[in-house]
Design a protein around this motif. Structure first.
Motif: not given
Length: 222
Positions: A195-208
């Protein structure tokens, strides 16, 4: 097979061609979806059998060959139910039969009724055809995991990131300069392309993250 995922990921829909391969395709999709939803093996196997019977019945309906079969898999979290729907363009309403011991067919809806918590038939919203549905008790069905939105530059190896409608474990993170200026974040995932995106692009993450996951973080290249 055309597949769609709702924004809430509490339902999956697809359209299947009128071919013998459609029933096993539906089962394979169901298996993948229910595994992600935390359904136990007993319910999963029952659901596969019910969906297979519903799809097989729909494929037998006399309709033009270009008419596809619609499938919807939904989880009803508050009720602890799994709902399976199969739609076709045929007329009439299917009826449960109790075939004799010497009959080789006609047991589809008999099995559906026996294995389901409840089932029924509804007219399609467009007025053409019908939807046969069945609901199974699934007390261990789980809700969609909650994620948080961060800038891509904040994503770290070991987190899960939402990409292409599914959760993926981030294996490695590296940065690359864009030829036109700016910084790109490249995430190597457990499955599929990077996945290649701009540094400022928002992504949804989890830590599990799964404890055995091996991850690493790389610096800027080039």
């Amino acid at each position: 097979m055309t597949k769609q995922t709702s924004a809430s990921t509490n339902e999956i829909t697809c359209r299947l061609p009128r071919s013998r391969a459609s029933a096993p395709r539906a089962r394979a999709m169901l298996h993948a979806v229910l595994s992600a939803w935390g359904i136990n093996q007993d319910v999963l196997e029952t659901a596969e059998l019910v969906l297979s019977e519903l799809v097989t019945n729909a494929l037998r309906v006399r309709v033009p060959s270009d008419r596809q079969v619609g499938v919807r898999i939904a989880r009803l979290l508050e009720d602890g139910l799994l709902r399976l729907e199969v739609s076709d363009a045929g007329s009439g309403r299917p009826e449960v039969r109790a075939p004799g011991d010497d009959e080789t067919g006609g047991r589809g809806l008999f099995l559906v009724e026996a294995l389901s918590h409840r089932w029924g038939v509804d007219e399609r919203a467009g007025g053409i055809g019908k939807t046969v549905w069945a609901e199974l008790k699934a007390p261990d069905i789980v809700a969609e995991p909650v994620g948080r939105e961060v800038a891509a530059v904040m994503v770290r190896p070991g987190q899960r990131v939402r990409a292409w409608g599914e959760w993926h474990v981030v294996r490695t993170v590296r940065t690359e300069p864009y030829p036109t200026g700016g910084l790109a974040i490249v995430l190597e995932l457990d499955e599929g392309p990077a996945l290649r995106v701009h540094a400022a692009e928002p992504l949804t993450v989890r830590n599990d993250v799964v404890p055995s996951t091996r991850v690493s973080e790389e610096g800027t290249t080039g």
